[in-house]
Design an enzyme around this catalytic site. Structure first.
Site: not given
Length: 159
Positions: A14, A17, A19-21, A129
């Site tokens: 993401c 690196n 939050c999402r990933s 996100d």
């Protein structure tokens, strides 16, 4: 369809690196080990940008993972050229991530670059996100999407 009988190396990407990933990494690792009982898989996550390198995931991400009893142990790092040789799959959270991953890729590599949402049975292509949210609702949504996509990805490999 790829041979899913042996472990693969999967890298989630993401923008920052935090939050999402890292959520995708933690959820995927949990599905692989706890739900599917698979061994030999290597899972990591990284960022397009360098803003958060060395930092822990966002506290809201950590709290959502704790609520679901999913371990999260990650420090942000940036995508590097060697990742394209090391990982079988490099999976982005949105179309911009995919464009950036492809732009960073060396001319020759064997990593499959894909959009994580393409494995969502509910057809939500973009992983939410939540970075700029004031609460954790976006992190919950991201978790739910990553759970569905993790299962969908593994199902596509027949594991």
């Amino acid at each position: 369809m790829a041979d899913g009988t042996k472990g693969k190396k999967v890298l989630f990407i993401c923008l920052g690196n935090i939050c999402r990933s890292p959520i995708a990494e933690a959820v995927f690792q949990w599905v692989v080990k706890k739900q599917r009982g698979l061994v030999g898989w290597e899972v990591d996550s990284a960022a397009i940008g360098s803003w958060h390198v060395g930092k822990d995931p966002d506290q809201r991400a950590i709290q959502v993972m704790k609520r679901h009893s999913i371990p999260m142990n990650h420090q942000a790092r940036q995508l590097k050229k060697s990742d394209f040789a090391e990982f079988d799959y490099i999976i982005g959270m949105d179309h911009d991530n995919i464009s950036d991953i492809k732009a960073d890729a060396p001319p020759k590599h064997n990593a499959v670059v894909e959009l994580f949402g393409s494995y969502d049975p509910e057809k939500e292509l973009i992983i939410r996100d939540p970075y700029y949210d004031d609460d954790d609702l976006g992190f919950v949504k991201c978790y739910e999407q990553c759970l569905r996509c993790s299962r969908g990805f593994l199902d596509s490999l027949s594991v």
